[in-house]
Design a protein around this motif. Structure first.
Motif: not given
Ligand SMILES: Nc1ncnc2c1ncn2[C@@H]1O[C@H](COP(=O)(O)OP(=O)(O)OP(=O)(O)O)[C@@H](O)[C@H]1O
Ligand SMILES: [Mg+2]
Lengths: 271, 274
Positions: A66-83
């Protein structure tokens, strides 16, 4: 609702003198779109995904959300893994609640958990122990946990690869339709070309040594997609060729395709 | 006709046989073990009684010790003996847990801490807790304080090491999930680290309890005028060998019960296993 992602000249080395894992990556991903990343093992797909999630900072360039540089994890950007990474000391509901608790959104916890369990079809297993669930059910719990925090973006790193074909296909369809319903931006890493074509509005083929985008293909087929349809088959062939080319040709001689090779999409919608 | 009437009876017979087998498995073997132990005790008592040079100690045998234990149990004085011991061991374990769990978590989560502390901790761990006695006596005003310190020194290591080891073994994926949701360190501690290592903390606690209970009696030989160790020493001084044997029995039984409580607790918080 969905986040827009800008991959802005990313080059990455894990150590200053180490090999260049990713080189000069550049791409815009529109809010709410679904992207699939495929490529040979070791080409840096997971590395890139971790960067989008803010779990890893590139050595050059940046990711903007959203135009802002990412510097750390954020709950609104969520990652799901193989496990699925569920906590075995918690039951199903407690696991679904975890994201909300970690992010401090504890108002109306019960209602939201019930809603999420309903969405992933696990309402009746809400008190079950994690160890008693099948792999597919566990991945559903992880999905509910991610969706509960109402993310703008979900990043999936081969989340279905450990599942049987039938469960995998169901989950592909479900995740893809939930993401489109809620307007969530989806980035999926997969080894499976059919999976990429089932879920992606755009498929990006990556090559390795160093990792680059070799080919970007917009897939103009409507959802839910039918793998038996001739148009699907045709695109699959094309994608296979590009994938093979990405494996065989070294990075220097790359030809980045930006075209979409699609037959009449209207026809496929009815197929 | 006859066939139909006999069927339920047979089924009942099978049922009873099944229960009999289960009872004999759950209770039979322990009882057999106990009987063998009693047999050795009796044999020891017999040998002591038949040897003229040890005859004076013959009250040690079960014939006189068991009635004495029974008497002790109902006389109401047993609690006065046990209570100080229990409160000392409780305090020792309390302080040990209070120190060992946070330090263990710190050592387990920071590789640097692990490297720095590994050598000194292993060294201290190898020192018999009773070897601290002279120092404890100097450092603490009361004998009670000194004994609690000894119990602390005995029980802090197993809890610390098993906590640290458990933290190191936490699946990195769990941390990734927490980080992914932007969890604060405190939230990760509360919702991830502590529940993940709770069973191991208790397993360490169980070891600690075992060691502390063993150390308690010799520690109470010194200075204090209460507790099981004191009572044993006292019984020896007044040549009450039946009482001495009865106290040994009491120590064993209480130790067993305390251990069983912790085992039940481990089962309760345990999440490992299928
Ligand atoms: N933490 C790390 N430190 C050093 N090198 C790393 C690290 N993580 C990944 N790499 C290297 O970076 C390259 C890309 O790895 P990555 O895991 O991103 O590949 P991938 O495309 O996800 O592969 P796969 O399809 O097998 O999952 C590989 O050569 C890998 O060895
Ligand atoms: Mg990967």
């Amino acid at each position: 609702m969905g986040a827009s992602i800008q991959i802005n000249g990313i080059t990455h080395q894990f150590s200053p003198k180490g090999e260049v894992v990713l080189q000069d990556l550049m791409m815009d991903i529109g809010a709410g779109s679904n992207i699939a990343l495929i490529g040979e093992s070791g080409c840096g797909k997971s590395t890139l995904l971790h960067m989008l999630a803010g779990l890893l900072i590139p050595s050059e360039g940046c990711v903007k959300i959203n135009g802002r540089q990412v510097t750390r994890a954020h709950p609104e950007w969520n990652m799901m893994f193989q496990r699925p990474g569920l906590y075995p000391w918690l039951n199903v509901r407690q696991n679904v609640a975890l994201g909300l608790q970690f992010t401090g959104q504890t108002q109306n916890l019960k209602g939201r958990i019930d809603e999420m369990l309903e969405l992933v079809g696990l309402r009746d297993r809400s008190e079950a122990r994690i160890q008693d669930l099948s792999g597919g059910q566990q991945q559903r719990v992880a999905l509910a946990r991610s969706l509960a925090v109402e993310p703008q973006m979900i990043l999936l790193d081969e989340p279905f690869s450990a599942l049987d074909a039938f469960t995998r296909r169901n989950l592909q369809l479900e995740v893809s339709s939930i993401a489109r319903d809620k307007g969530i931006t989806l980035v999926l890493v997969t080894h499976d070309i059919d999976e990429a074509l089932n879920m992606g509005e755009r498929v990006v083929v990556m090559g390795r040594n160093p990792g680059t985008f070799r080919s970007i293909m917009d897939i103009d087929l409507s959802f839910p997609r039918n793998p038996m349809h001739p148009a699907f088959t045709e695109i699959r062939e094309d994608l296979m060729d590009r994938f093979r080319a990405s494996v065989e040709t070294p990075a220097d001689s790359e030809t980045t395709g930006h075209t979409s090779q699609t037959p009449d999409p209207k026809e496929i919608a009815n197929g | 006709m006859t066939a139909t009437t006999t069927t339920p009876a047979t089924a009942g017979g099978v049922e009873i046989g099944h229960y009999a087998r289960r009872i004999s498995e759950n209770l039979g073997y322990p009882l057999l073990g106990l009987a063998i132990l009693l047999g050795f005790w009796w044999l020891g008592g017999y040998l002591i009684a038949s040897n003229p040079s040890t005859q004076a100690f013959s009250a040690f045998a079960p014939e006189s010790a068991l009635p004495r234990a029974w008497e002790l149990l109902w006389s109401g004085t047993l609690w006065d003996t046990v209570h100080p011991s229990l409160s000392r061991i409780g305090l020792g374990l309390f302080w040990a847990t209070l120190v060992a769990v946070p330090v263990g978590i710190l050592v387990g989560s920071l590789p640097v801490m692990q490297k720095i502390t590994s050598f000194p901790f292993q060294l201290l761990r190898m020192v018999s807790p009773l070897a601290w006695m002279p120092i404890a006596v100097l450092a603490f005003e009361t004998w009670d304080g000194a004994i609690v310190f000894l119990l602390f020194m005995a029980s802090v290591w197993p809890i610390l090491f098993s906590t640290a080891f458990a933290v190191q073994r936490i699946d990195p994926m769990y941390f990734k999930v927490a980080r992914n949701f932007g969890a604060s360190p405190l939230a990760s501690l509360r919702r991830l680290v502590i529940p993940a290592v709770a069973p191991d903390i208790l397993a360490g606690f169980r070891l600690a309890l075992g060691i502390a209970w063993v150390v308690l009696v010799p520690a109470e030989y010194l200075g204090v005028t209460s507790g099981l160790g004191y009572a044993i020493n006292d019984a020896r001084d007044i040549l009450a060998y039946d009482l001495l044997a009865a106290l040994v029995l009491v120590i064993g039984v209480i130790g067993y019960v305390l251990d069983a409580i912790v085992v039940a607790l481990i089962r309760y918080v345990g999440w490992q296993g299928t």
